[in-house]
Scaffold this motif. Structure first.
Motif, PDB file in Angstrom:
ATOM      1  N   ASN A  46       1.021  -1.341   0.121  1.00  0.00           N
ATOM      2  CA  ASN A  46      -0.114   0.050  -0.014  1.00  0.00           C
ATOM      3  C   ASN A  46       0.987   1.095   0.102  1.00  0.00           C
ATOM      4  O   ASN A  46       0.600   2.314  -0.874  1.00  0.00           O
ATOM      5  CB  ASN A  46      -0.802   0.071   1.118  1.00  0.00           C
ATOM      6  N   LEU A  47       2.003   1.232   0.948  1.00  0.00           N
ATOM      7  CA  LEU A  47       2.659   2.406   0.769  1.00  0.00           C
ATOM      8  C   LEU A  47       3.311   2.610  -0.355  1.00  0.00           C
ATOM      9  O   LEU A  47       3.447   3.932  -0.856  1.00  0.00           O
ATOM     10  CB  LEU A  47       3.784   2.305   2.046  1.00  0.00           C
ATOM     11  N   SER A  48       3.941   1.595  -0.882  1.00  0.00           N
ATOM     12  CA  SER A  48       4.483   1.905  -2.370  1.00  0.00           C
ATOM     13  C   SER A  48       3.653   2.232  -3.352  1.00  0.00           C
ATOM     14  O   SER A  48       3.856   3.279  -3.959  1.00  0.00           O
ATOM     15  CB  SER A  48       5.208   0.360  -2.688  1.00  0.00           C
ATOM     16  N   MET A  98       1.260 -17.185  -2.076  1.00  0.00           N
ATOM     17  CA  MET A  98       0.994 -18.068  -0.805  1.00  0.00           C
ATOM     18  C   MET A  98      -0.307 -17.996  -0.287  1.00  0.00           C
ATOM     19  O   MET A  98      -0.776 -18.389   0.937  1.00  0.00           O
ATOM     20  CB  MET A  98       1.906 -17.383   0.515  1.00  0.00           C
ATOM     21  N   GLY A  99      -1.338 -17.411  -1.103  1.00  0.00           N
ATOM     22  CA  GLY A  99      -2.686 -17.520  -0.832  1.00  0.00           C
ATOM     23  C   GLY A  99      -3.148 -16.358   0.186  1.00  0.00           C
ATOM     24  O   GLY A  99      -4.363 -16.349   0.397  1.00  0.00           O
ATOM     25  N   LEU A 100      -2.349 -15.303   0.130  1.00  0.00           N
ATOM     26  CA  LEU A 100      -2.837 -14.220   1.173  1.00  0.00           C
ATOM     27  C   LEU A 100      -3.762 -13.173   0.194  1.00  0.00           C
ATOM     28  O   LEU A 100      -3.480 -13.099  -0.822  1.00  0.00           O
ATOM     29  CB  LEU A 100      -1.790 -13.369   1.416  1.00  0.00           C
ATOM     30  N   GLU A 101      -4.742 -12.494   0.733  1.00  0.00           N
ATOM     31  CA  GLU A 101      -5.570 -11.818   0.201  1.00  0.00           C
ATOM     32  C   GLU A 101      -5.203 -10.348   0.633  1.00  0.00           C
ATOM     33  O   GLU A 101      -5.226 -10.083   1.790  1.00  0.00           O
ATOM     34  CB  GLU A 101      -6.934 -11.767   0.586  1.00  0.00           C
ATOM     35  N   LEU A 102      -4.650  -9.482  -0.336  1.00  0.00           N
ATOM     36  CA  LEU A 102      -3.962  -8.150   0.210  1.00  0.00           C
ATOM     37  C   LEU A 102      -5.058  -7.083  -0.360  1.00  0.00           C
ATOM     38  O   LEU A 102      -5.358  -6.973  -1.422  1.00  0.00           O
ATOM     39  CB  LEU A 102      -2.788  -7.998  -0.694  1.00  0.00           C
ATOM     40  N   ASN A 103      -5.611  -6.609   0.484  1.00  0.00           N
ATOM     41  CA  ASN A 103      -6.551  -5.296   0.484  1.00  0.00           C
ATOM     42  C   ASN A 103      -5.880  -4.021   0.453  1.00  0.00           C
ATOM     43  O   ASN A 103      -5.412  -3.488   1.223  1.00  0.00           O
ATOM     44  CB  ASN A 103      -7.542  -5.216   1.841  1.00  0.00           C
ATOM     45  N   ILE A 104      -5.795  -3.515  -1.008  1.00  0.00           N
ATOM     46  CA  ILE A 104      -4.922  -2.260  -1.141  1.00  0.00           C
ATOM     47  C   ILE A 104      -5.837  -0.965  -1.380  1.00  0.00           C
ATOM     48  O   ILE A 104      -7.101  -1.340  -1.881  1.00  0.00           O
ATOM     49  CB  ILE A 104      -4.222  -2.725  -2.513  1.00  0.00           C
ATOM     50  N   GLN A 105      -5.188   0.025  -0.921  1.00  0.00           N
ATOM     51  CA  GLN A 105      -6.205   1.282  -0.763  1.00  0.00           C
ATOM     52  C   GLN A 105      -5.321   2.085  -1.849  1.00  0.00           C
ATOM     53  O   GLN A 105      -4.103   2.100  -2.468  1.00  0.00           O
ATOM     54  CB  GLN A 105      -6.027   1.919   0.530  1.00  0.00           C
ATOM     55  N   GLU A 106      -6.365   2.768  -2.670  1.00  0.00           N
ATOM     56  CA  GLU A 106      -6.091   3.686  -3.861  1.00  0.00           C
ATOM     57  C   GLU A 106      -6.854   4.763  -3.740  1.00  0.00           C
ATOM     58  O   GLU A 106      -7.921   4.905  -3.741  1.00  0.00           O
ATOM     59  CB  GLU A 106      -5.752   3.143  -5.204  1.00  0.00           C
TER      60      GLU A 106
END
Length: 401
Positions: free
Chosen positions: A265-267, A393-401
């Motif tokens: 997210n930070l990136s 690895m099956g992780l669900e990444l909730n990203i903000q924009e």
């Protein structure tokens, strides 16, 4: 900051769409690579060690900033103003690293009581707080009739009241009160210590404003230190039940999901998006993060230091397994590509012109603009490469924009 949900598809070959509509990094239905449990736990533990140390640094520098602000208000001179500004920059360097630990509902940005919006909100409507060019009577500092008594409670209650630009607390409110508005390309704001001189002010009204301005500045230092102390406490080592303790004990895939979400997210959203793309597209210095001090590029370098620490596991003179160690197990080639991308982005940030307002004002064909666009691409790419390992690895990444 002004976060809007989005989903970025295509990390495994599809098209990527970025916009204002709602979309998120989508996890595959099943993990293609199992998370190595013991290594994963070591990565989480190392992460908490880095976060603990970084927030301790942020608190220490925040305390030093508060003391410097107190000293400046008590004895406003050109020298004490310069010292306060230097203390602010040191505090920003320390805080910037910790932004890699955001964006997953941790202590800093918990949706219920996280203080991030009270600490780091921007852009700031200067006229909400103090006088501006063309309006000497603007701001709560000038309005003793509306706000006769300035307190911590008042400043906290007014932050983002009736609008997200109505900023009355945090690093950037302090920054504005130290530097003032910035009208000169390549130079920060030109506020002088005279704005804080009570005895000997030109008029009684100026004397009253100087006194109230000093009250606000001192209270802002105290508020900021208090918020930093509260967040640092949640990451303090050996405290049963605090956030660091809970993060180590929760399911491994959830802990790792949070860690990846923070750095990705930070990136891609904050650094590549809000802090570079938005001001460049709008050609508006008001959308520059640390616009009064011209410290925006230094802010982003500190942000990248945080991302690198989480990814590599290296912090100060210590080392441990970071996300890179996990990536080497998941996909060695991908891990090496990601590491190279992170280092390239840092190198590009360090080569950016120190004063980002000059880049914003430059023509699109200017070398500085082209360098900025290349840096944006590198930051976007590092986010995608880091996310790809998490998705495997099956992780669900909730990203903000």
């Amino acid at each position: 900051m002004r976060m809007r949900e989005w989903i970025l598809m295509g990390l495994f070959g599809g098209a990527v769409g970025v916009g204002l509509t709602s979309f998120a990094f989508a996890a595959p239905k099943a993990a293609s690579v199992a998370i190595p449990a013991e290594l994963g736990k070591q990565v989480v533990t190392r992460y908490t060690e880095i976060v603990t140390s970084a927030y301790a640094d942020a608190l220490e520098s925040g305390r030093a900033l508060r003391k410097s602000l107190d000293g400046f208000v008590a004895n406003p001179t050109a020298e004490s103003l310069a010292a306060a500004r230097a203390a602010w920059k040191t505090a920003r360097d320390a805080y910037g690293v910790t932004e890699a630990f955001r964006f997953y509902g941790g202590p800093i940005d918990d949706p219920e009581n996280g203080p991030e919006g009270l600490m780091n909100a921007w852009p700031l409507d200067e006229s909400y707080l103090d006088y501006v060019k063309g309006d000497a009577g603007a701001g709560l500092i000038q309005h003793a009739d509306k706000f006769p008594k300035i307190t911590q409670e008042l400043l906290l209650s007014l932050n983002e009241k009736d609008g997200e630009k109505n900023i009355s607390t945090g690093y950037h409110a302090i920054e504005f009160l130290l530097w003032g508005q910035d009208f000169i390309l390549g130079q920060p704001g030109q506020r002088t210590h005279a704005d804080y001189v009570v005895k000997g002010a030109a008029t009684p009204a100026a004397s009253k404003s100087a006194e109230r301005r000093g009250q606000v500045l001192r209270l802002l230092g105290e508020i900021l230190e208090g918020h930093l102390a509260a967040v640092a406490k949640e990451w303090a080592p050996g405290k049963s039940g605090n956030y660091a303790d809970r993060l180590r004990k929760e399911p491994l895939n959830e802990s790792l999901r949070k860690i990846y979400t923070g750095v990705v997210n930070l990136s891609i959203d904050e650094m590549a998006g809000e802090r570079m793309t938005v001001p460049l597209e709008k050609s508006d210095q008001e959308n520059e993060q640390s616009c009064f001090s011209d410290y925006t590029v230094a802010d982003m370098i500190s942000n990248q230091r945080g991302v690198l620490a989480v990814y590599s596991g290296r912090w100060k003179d210590t080392e441990g397994p970071g996300l890179h160690a996990l990536g080497l197990v998941v996909d060695p080639a991908l891990a090496k590509k990601t590491e190279s991308q992170l280092n390239a982005a840092m190198a590009a940030l360090k080569k950016m012109p120190q004063n980002f307002d000059e880049v914003i004002a430059a023509k699109k064909s200017a070398p500085s603009r082209k360098a900025a666009m290349k840096t944006i691409t590198l930051l976007e790419d590092q986010a995608k490469w880091m996310a790809k390992a998490g998705l495997k690895m099956g992780l669900e990444l909730n990203i903000q924009e």
